[in-house]
Design an enzyme around this catalytic site. Structure first.
Site, PDB file in Angstrom:
ATOM      1  N   LYS A   1       0.788  -1.157  -0.006  1.00 51.09           N
ATOM      2  CA  LYS A   1      -0.085  -0.069   0.068  1.00 51.09           C
ATOM      3  C   LYS A   1       0.862   1.141  -0.082  1.00 51.09           C
ATOM      4  CE  LYS A   1      -3.353  -2.941   0.383  1.00 51.09           C
ATOM      5  NZ  LYS A   1      -4.399  -3.262  -0.551  1.00 51.09           N
TER       6      LYS A   1
ATOM      7  N   TYR B   1     -12.363 -14.188   4.449  1.00 53.49           N
ATOM      8  CA  TYR B   1     -11.156 -13.217   4.473  1.00 53.49           C
ATOM      9  C   TYR B   1     -10.501 -13.269   5.865  1.00 53.49           C
ATOM     10  CZ  TYR B   1      -8.678  -8.659   4.796  1.00 53.49           C
ATOM     11  OH  TYR B   1      -7.766  -7.634   4.867  1.00 53.49           O
TER      12      TYR B   1
ATOM     13  N   TYR C   1      -2.994 -12.024   3.357  1.00 55.25           N
ATOM     14  CA  TYR C   1      -2.586 -11.924   1.844  1.00 55.25           C
ATOM     15  C   TYR C   1      -1.474 -12.844   1.425  1.00 55.25           C
ATOM     16  CZ  TYR C   1      -5.825  -7.926   1.918  1.00 55.25           C
ATOM     17  OH  TYR C   1      -6.771  -6.991   1.843  1.00 55.25           O
TER      18      TYR C   1
END
Length: 329
Positions: free
Chosen positions: A47, A256, A282
């Site tokens: 990010k 998730y 992730y």
């Protein structure tokens, strides 16, 4: 051409590219890794590349605070809090779910000075806008960053990242048959797909879905739209269609942020063979998917494959019980 947009310096770039020698020998493919876990901002992660452009846009618009959202262990929120602190901006985080103990990224959010607001997961986007309105009414100038930093401005960070990768590959004298990475909000995917098309990359760009199901047809349409909008910002006429985007959906596991055998085995294998930590949400799931693709023959023996480490190992401590399940070491 990515220098057409304002950008602040947050990441330690270029991130390393290197071969995974032991795993290559073990798996029968020429396996490499791109280390965006080493971008350096508050333990690093992908990010940061997006935030270089998003924070620059916030500053250009006169913002004095940023508002964004994510899950309880959001890597995006952690990196946003750090980027905001570096540039003197207040940071408000909208996290989906019930309040949790300050472990992993939640602890780092607090240490970085972020103000945390909890809301039911489906309400995160509306709560972000509501909070921005409250801040504006109080005389602040908020800047809303979408979940994952996944809009056209943020995606430009990964257009630049693909240029960086291809330059490193050329210098190393290698060409990749496939680039594999985990995806959720889609901004990294949009940027890499656009960057690959602009550069004429001859390999396959494969995203591993972390949470979007194959029935979520809007997901690919949104990724394609973000990529096309990013191209416009860069002065390109390149169009990305949903049909050009390759996504593997078969690795959603328990959902998730739920660690199962896929993530646990992948994290242990990478750690014990290469000394590299993967994250529980992730990078562990993405690499576990790649291992399965190799085992199934979806990735042919001898192919040169790049795994893009997006950097979420800061959340490992919050998953200690799940990660150590069955471990006899």
């Amino acid at each position: 051409m990515t220098d057409r947009l304002p950008r602040v310096s947050l990441a330690n770039l270029p991130t390393p590219l290197h071969r995974l020698t032991r795993l290559s020998a073990q798996l029968g493919v020429d396996l490499w890794i791109k280390r965006d876990d080493l971008t350096s901002l508050a333990t690093g992660g992908n990010k940061t590349r997006k935030l270089e452009y998003l924070i620059a846009d916030a500053l250009a618009r006169g913002a004095d605070c940023v508002v964004t959202a994510g899950g309880p262990q959001s890597n995006h929120c952690r990196q946003t809090a750090a980027a905001a602190a570096q540039h003197g901006l207040a940071c408000c985080l909208v996290l989906g779910g019930e309040p949790q103990p300050p472990l992993g990224n939640l602890l780092l959010d607090r240490l970085l000075g972020a103000e945390v607001h909890w809301t039911p997961k489906p309400n995160r986007k509306s709560r972000m806008q509501e909070l921005a309105g409250e801040l504006g009414a109080a005389g602040r100038t908020p800047y809303v960053i979408p979940i994952g930093g996944s809009n056209a401005i943020g995606a430009v960070g990964y257009v630049a990242a693909m240029d960086e990768l291809l330059g490193q590959a050329e210098e190393a004298g290698v060409a990749f048959d496939r680039v594999v990475f985990p995806t959720s909000s889609g901004g990294t995917h949009a940027g890499l797909a656009l960057g690959a098309k602009r550069a004429g990359f001859g390999g396959v760009v494969t995203a591993i879905s972390i949470d979007a199901a194959p029935t979520d047809h809007a997901f690919l349409e949104e990724v394609a739209q973000v990529a096309t909008e990013a191209a416009g910002m860069l002065g390109d006429s390149v169009l990305i269609s949903p049909a050009e985007l390759e996504v593997e959906y078969g690795y959603l596991g328990g959902g998730y942020g739920v660690v199962g055998d896929t993530e646990r085995d992948a994290i242990r294998l990478m750690g014990r063979q290469e000394g590299i930590l993967l994250g529980p949400v992730y990078s562990g799931r993405g690499f576990g998917a790649l291992l399965d693709m190799i085992a199934q023959g979806k990735v042919a023996a001898g192919q040169r494959v790049l795994y893009w480490h997006t950097g979420d190992e800061s959340a490992l401590h919050a998953y200690a019980d799940e990660l150590l399940e069955g471990d006899v070491g």
